[in-house]
Scaffold this active site. Structure first.
Site, PDB file in Angstrom:
ATOM      1  N   THR A   1       0.861  -1.185   0.000  1.00 35.12           N
ATOM      2  CA  THR A   1       0.000   0.000   0.000  1.00 35.12           C
ATOM      3  C   THR A   1       0.896   1.232   0.000  1.00 35.12           C
ATOM      4  O   THR A   1       1.772   1.363   0.854  1.00 35.12           O
ATOM      5  CB  THR A   1      -0.894   0.022   1.255  1.00 35.12           C
ATOM      6  OG1 THR A   1      -1.647  -1.191   1.290  1.00 35.12           O
ATOM      7  CG2 THR A   1      -1.842   1.215   1.238  1.00 35.12           C
ATOM      8  N   TYR A   2       0.676   2.105  -0.980  1.00 38.97           N
ATOM      9  CA  TYR A   2       1.487   3.320  -1.093  1.00 38.97           C
ATOM     10  C   TYR A   2       0.704   4.512  -0.558  1.00 38.97           C
ATOM     11  O   TYR A   2      -0.513   4.584  -0.715  1.00 38.97           O
ATOM     12  CB  TYR A   2       1.874   3.568  -2.552  1.00 38.97           C
ATOM     13  CG  TYR A   2       2.924   2.589  -3.031  1.00 38.97           C
ATOM     14  CD1 TYR A   2       4.274   2.917  -2.978  1.00 38.97           C
ATOM     15  CD2 TYR A   2       2.564   1.326  -3.500  1.00 38.97           C
ATOM     16  CE1 TYR A   2       5.249   2.009  -3.397  1.00 38.97           C
ATOM     17  CE2 TYR A   2       3.529   0.419  -3.917  1.00 38.97           C
ATOM     18  CZ  TYR A   2       4.860   0.771  -3.865  1.00 38.97           C
ATOM     19  OH  TYR A   2       5.823  -0.120  -4.257  1.00 38.97           O
ATOM     20  N   PHE A   3       1.426   5.431   0.065  1.00 40.56           N
ATOM     21  CA  PHE A   3       0.792   6.615   0.643  1.00 40.56           C
ATOM     22  C   PHE A   3       1.213   7.897  -0.073  1.00 40.56           C
ATOM     23  O   PHE A   3       2.347   8.004  -0.553  1.00 40.56           O
ATOM     24  CB  PHE A   3       1.134   6.714   2.135  1.00 40.56           C
ATOM     25  CG  PHE A   3       0.402   5.699   2.959  1.00 40.56           C
ATOM     26  CD1 PHE A   3      -0.837   5.996   3.514  1.00 40.56           C
ATOM     27  CD2 PHE A   3       0.919   4.427   3.138  1.00 40.56           C
ATOM     28  CE1 PHE A   3      -1.534   5.050   4.238  1.00 40.56           C
ATOM     29  CE2 PHE A   3       0.223   3.464   3.866  1.00 40.56           C
ATOM     30  CZ  PHE A   3      -1.003   3.786   4.415  1.00 40.56           C
TER      31      PHE A   3
ATOM     32  N   ALA B   1      -2.445   5.986  -1.901  1.00 36.11           N
ATOM     33  CA  ALA B   1      -2.294   6.396  -3.297  1.00 36.11           C
ATOM     34  C   ALA B   1      -2.590   5.248  -4.246  1.00 36.11           C
ATOM     35  O   ALA B   1      -2.971   5.463  -5.392  1.00 36.11           O
ATOM     36  CB  ALA B   1      -0.873   6.889  -3.538  1.00 36.11           C
TER      37      ALA B   1
END
Lengths: 176, 176
Positions: free
Chosen positions: B35-37, B100
């Site tokens: 999971t990208y932030f 994101a």
């Protein structure tokens, strides 16, 4: 999880015999070294949040504290995860966060029924007593807070003694 | 630590026999869910940074990647710490970060001498080959990159095949 917490100034030599009298069990002693971070995009002092890496004897925990939820206690949301201390500090610096200040203390932890009691000796600030209850549901906040003040009354402490200023704010010389 | 990394598209069924031929050892298989932030105060797509929580079989790692340090490889600073996945996601959301995008892949990992070889099957994107060397000192970047392209030449791959677009960018449909 929400932590309902009340903090007061206290002379530990007077509190210890009272803790013994009510049958509190000592469950730990920690040398805590806390580093607080500032965000590059909002002022945690204004938003009443905190971001901290706590190091205690080789282990480290990253903690986020949300704004306080009432006017008399230090009740707030707390989120905690174990981390590698040095790398986590580097990650936040790389993200543009900076170190806001540090707090070092020796914390003796007792359990008295469901209440956690901490005797804090804070470097440069002196001696404090903190009592805590963990609450799952917001509707239990008020009753938990009442329980804590009832508990504290055994030590001759009442609501007006409650300090909501954080150790970090005290270290940085801020007023509440 | 700096990770020198080259990524290319590759048909795994053609790479496997070649890995066997050069005596590469399979050292692991991971189902990675990333999971990208996004930060609320700067655009990681522009600054070429990444902040990610990778979950792999009950364990999780928080990773910060700095900007790429050259024009042909994916060499960049990487900072990693083990974390509790759900709590760390909550901390970043509380700090104003948002999710994101997500990348899921199966990664088979091989070691061939000092080179780490990854066969990545990425959900929605297809099959890739990534080769990696870890470097302590920036002065060794160029020689490490050369070593990687020399290594890749055994598979019929050269510099022009190098893909610098991240899986996240590909998932989000961005062009390099």
């Amino acid at each position: 999880m929400i932590e309902v917490e009340v903090k007061v100034r206290a002379d530990h030599s007077k509190i210890r015999p009272l803790l013994e009298k009510i049958g509190a069990n000592k469950i730990g002693v920690e040398e805590q070294s806390d580093t607080y971070f500032s965000a590059p995009y909002r002022d945690f002092a204004n938003t009443d949040e905190a971001l901290r890496i706590r190091s205690l004897g080789g282990q480290a925990v990253l903690t986020y504290k949300g704004p306080k939820l009432d006017k008399v206690s230090k009740t707030r949301e707390e989120l905690e995860t174990p981390v590698d201390e040095a790398t986590t500090a580097k990650i936040f610096r790389a993200l543009g966060f900076s170190e806001a200040g540090a707090v070092r203390k020796k914390r003796e932890i007792f359990r008295a029924g469901e209440v956690i009691v901490c005797l804090d000796a804070v470097e440069g600030l002196g001696e404090f007593l903190e009592v805590e209850l963990d609450v799952e549901d917001e509707k239990d906040l008020e009753s938990s807070r009442e329980k804590l003040f009832e508990f504290l009354s055994q030590f001759g402490v009442d609501e007006k003694d409650s300090i909501r200023t954080s150790y970090l704010e005290m270290v940085l010389g801020k007023k509440n």
